[in-house]
Scaffold this motif. Structure first.
Motif, short mmCIF file in Angstrom:
data_model
loop_
_atom_site.label_atom_id
_atom_site.label_comp_id
_atom_site.label_asym_id
_atom_site.label_seq_id
_atom_site.Cartn_x
_atom_site.Cartn_y
_atom_site.Cartn_z
N GLN A 50 6.87 -65.86 -43.50
CA GLN A 50 7.23 -66.30 -42.94
C GLN A 50 6.18 -67.12 -42.64
O GLN A 50 5.55 -68.42 -42.88
CB GLN A 50 8.44 -66.61 -43.00
N SER A 51 6.10 -66.70 -41.63
CA SER A 51 5.42 -67.82 -40.95
C SER A 51 3.55 -68.03 -40.95
O SER A 51 3.21 -69.26 -41.00
CB SER A 51 4.60 -66.53 -39.37
N ALA A 52 2.84 -66.85 -41.69
CA ALA A 52 1.50 -66.69 -42.50
C ALA A 52 2.19 -67.74 -43.40
O ALA A 52 0.76 -68.71 -43.60
CB ALA A 52 1.58 -65.12 -43.19
N LEU A 54 3.73 -70.30 -43.86
CA LEU A 54 3.58 -72.02 -43.29
C LEU A 54 2.31 -72.14 -41.67
O LEU A 54 2.47 -73.62 -42.23
CB LEU A 54 5.13 -71.93 -41.87
N GLU A 55 2.19 -70.94 -41.70
CA GLU A 55 0.92 -71.63 -40.82
C GLU A 55 -0.90 -72.00 -42.21
O GLU A 55 -1.38 -72.59 -41.99
CB GLU A 55 0.14 -70.78 -40.35
N GLU A 56 -0.78 -71.29 -43.30
CA GLU A 56 -0.97 -71.94 -44.05
C GLU A 56 -0.65 -73.27 -45.29
O GLU A 56 -1.85 -74.05 -45.24
CB GLU A 56 -1.42 -71.00 -45.32
N SER A 57 -0.06 -73.35 -44.76
CA SER A 57 0.58 -74.52 -45.71
C SER A 57 -0.36 -75.82 -43.98
O SER A 57 -0.64 -77.24 -45.06
CB SER A 57 2.22 -75.04 -45.95
N PHE A 58 0.43 -75.85 -43.50
CA PHE A 58 0.16 -76.29 -41.80
C PHE A 58 -1.74 -76.63 -42.08
O PHE A 58 -1.41 -77.63 -41.57
CB PHE A 58 -0.01 -75.93 -40.80
N ARG A 59 -2.12 -75.50 -42.41
CA ARG A 59 -3.73 -75.95 -42.46
C ARG A 59 -4.50 -77.05 -43.48
O ARG A 59 -5.41 -77.97 -43.30
CB ARG A 59 -4.11 -74.56 -42.45
N GLU A 60 -3.79 -76.71 -44.16
CA GLU A 60 -3.82 -77.87 -45.75
C GLU A 60 -3.61 -78.97 -44.83
O GLU A 60 -4.08 -80.28 -45.09
CB GLU A 60 -3.02 -77.11 -46.86
N VAL A 71 10.42 -77.75 -51.49
CA VAL A 71 9.49 -77.05 -51.70
C VAL A 71 8.95 -75.07 -51.22
O VAL A 71 9.64 -74.17 -51.33
CB VAL A 71 8.39 -76.94 -52.74
N LEU A 72 8.68 -75.89 -50.16
CA LEU A 72 8.36 -74.93 -48.73
C LEU A 72 9.70 -74.04 -48.20
O LEU A 72 9.51 -73.04 -47.69
CB LEU A 72 7.46 -75.67 -47.47
N ALA A 73 10.45 -74.53 -48.02
CA ALA A 73 11.75 -73.96 -47.73
C ALA A 73 12.20 -73.13 -48.75
O ALA A 73 13.11 -72.70 -48.50
CB ALA A 73 13.10 -75.24 -47.59
N LYS A 74 12.32 -74.24 -49.89
CA LYS A 74 12.89 -72.91 -50.87
C LYS A 74 11.91 -71.93 -51.22
O LYS A 74 12.32 -70.46 -51.23
CB LYS A 74 13.11 -73.86 -52.31
N LYS A 75 10.59 -71.79 -50.83
CA LYS A 75 9.80 -70.91 -51.35
C LYS A 75 10.06 -69.39 -50.51
O LYS A 75 9.61 -69.06 -50.70
CB LYS A 75 8.16 -71.80 -50.95
N LEU A 76 10.35 -69.84 -49.21
CA LEU A 76 10.26 -69.53 -48.04
C LEU A 76 12.41 -68.36 -47.44
O LEU A 76 12.15 -68.19 -46.54
CB LEU A 76 10.08 -70.39 -46.75
N ASN A 77 12.90 -69.13 -48.79
CA ASN A 77 14.31 -68.84 -48.15
C ASN A 77 14.41 -69.56 -46.70
O ASN A 77 15.37 -68.86 -45.66
CB ASN A 77 14.28 -67.66 -48.05
N LEU A 78 14.77 -70.29 -46.69
CA LEU A 78 14.21 -71.24 -44.95
C LEU A 78 15.55 -72.81 -45.36
O LEU A 78 15.42 -73.09 -46.24
CB LEU A 78 13.82 -71.47 -44.28
N ARG A 81 15.95 -78.05 -42.17
CA ARG A 81 16.00 -79.07 -41.05
C ARG A 81 14.65 -77.17 -40.11
O ARG A 81 13.37 -78.00 -39.50
CB ARG A 81 16.53 -77.98 -40.70
N GLN A 82 14.72 -75.49 -40.73
CA GLN A 82 13.68 -75.10 -40.29
C GLN A 82 12.19 -75.63 -40.03
O GLN A 82 11.31 -74.96 -39.55
CB GLN A 82 14.39 -73.94 -40.50
N VAL A 83 11.96 -75.36 -41.74
CA VAL A 83 10.46 -75.98 -41.83
C VAL A 83 9.82 -77.15 -40.95
O VAL A 83 8.83 -77.29 -40.13
CB VAL A 83 10.22 -75.90 -43.19
N GLU A 84 10.68 -78.17 -40.55
CA GLU A 84 10.62 -79.50 -40.28
C GLU A 84 10.51 -79.33 -39.02
O GLU A 84 9.73 -79.50 -38.35
CB GLU A 84 12.00 -80.74 -40.54
N VAL A 85 11.37 -78.45 -37.62
CA VAL A 85 11.82 -78.04 -36.44
C VAL A 85 9.77 -77.48 -36.89
O VAL A 85 9.28 -77.48 -35.69
CB VAL A 85 12.33 -77.35 -36.49
N TRP A 86 9.42 -76.12 -37.21
CA TRP A 86 8.01 -75.17 -37.49
C TRP A 86 7.20 -76.39 -37.63
O TRP A 86 5.59 -76.25 -36.30
CB TRP A 86 8.25 -74.72 -38.51
#
Length: 163
Positions: A50-52, A54-60, A71-78, A81-86
């Motif tokens: 999950q972290s990886a 998210l990191e990859e997405s953050f780099r983009e 989309v990201l939340a669904k993909k990561l099963n999060l 809100r968790q994605v937003e906080v991350w």
DNA sequence: GATAGGTGGCCAGTTACATCA
DNA sequence: AGTGATGTAACTGGCCACCTA
């Protein structure tokens, strides 16, 4: 404006403001998106995968639009809100790191300037002592007396004083 | 057109918890 | 096993921008 009525499982989308207002309104503390599974879910570490991602997405892109978040939340099963906080925390960490780097740079810069200042002070003392003994002053090679561009300009503009 | 209220996003600061030495 | 330090997920409150009635 985007609307988030697209049936997110727990309504976590956009929770940052609406939920906080709800919480402050009814005095509820740390509701933690009470969706039935009470208390059971404490803070959990994200997996390496999950972290990886998210990191990859953050780099983009270091911010997410609502769609990307979903989309990201669904993909990561999060939860969204968790994605937003991350992402918020990640931006904060990036900023902190950058501040540390800037700080180091400024320290180096300060050190260099201090050294340069010392050098110039020494040179000034030297030149003053030479000025006090004109016969020595005249013997100083021209290269020793080179001026920095600013001083050189000032010198050229200065009206010649005749003795 | 000006305005108030609602909503959502971001940030800074803080808290709570997990992990490690 | 207990403990302090560290990292980070999550929360809080404030501010801003935008939309709508």
């Amino acid at each position: 404006m985007d609307t988030y009525d697209d049936g997110t499982e727990d309504g976590a989308i956009g929770s940052s403001s609406s939920e906080k207002r709800q919480r402050s309104a009814d005095g509820e503390e740390r509701s933690d998106e009470d969706d039935g599974e009470t208390a059971a879910k404490k803070k959990l570490r994200l997996s390496k995968e999950q972290s990886a991602v998210l990191e990859e997405s953050f780099r983009e892109h270091n911010t997410l639009n609502p769609k990307q978040k979903l989309v990201l939340a669904k993909k990561l099963n999060l939860k969204p809100r968790q994605v937003e906080v991350w992402f918020q925390n990640r931006r904060a960490r990036t900023k902190l790191k950058q501040t540390e780097v800037d700080c180091e740079l400024l320290k180096k810069c300060c050190k260099n300037l201090t050294e340069e200042n010392r050098r110039l002070q020494r040179e000034l003392v030297e030149l003053r002592s030479l000025k006090r003994s004109p016969h020595l002053f005249m013997q100083v090679p021209a290269t020793t007396l080179t001026l920095c561009p600013t001083c050189e300009t000032a010198r050229q503009r200065r009206p010649q004083i005749r003795s």
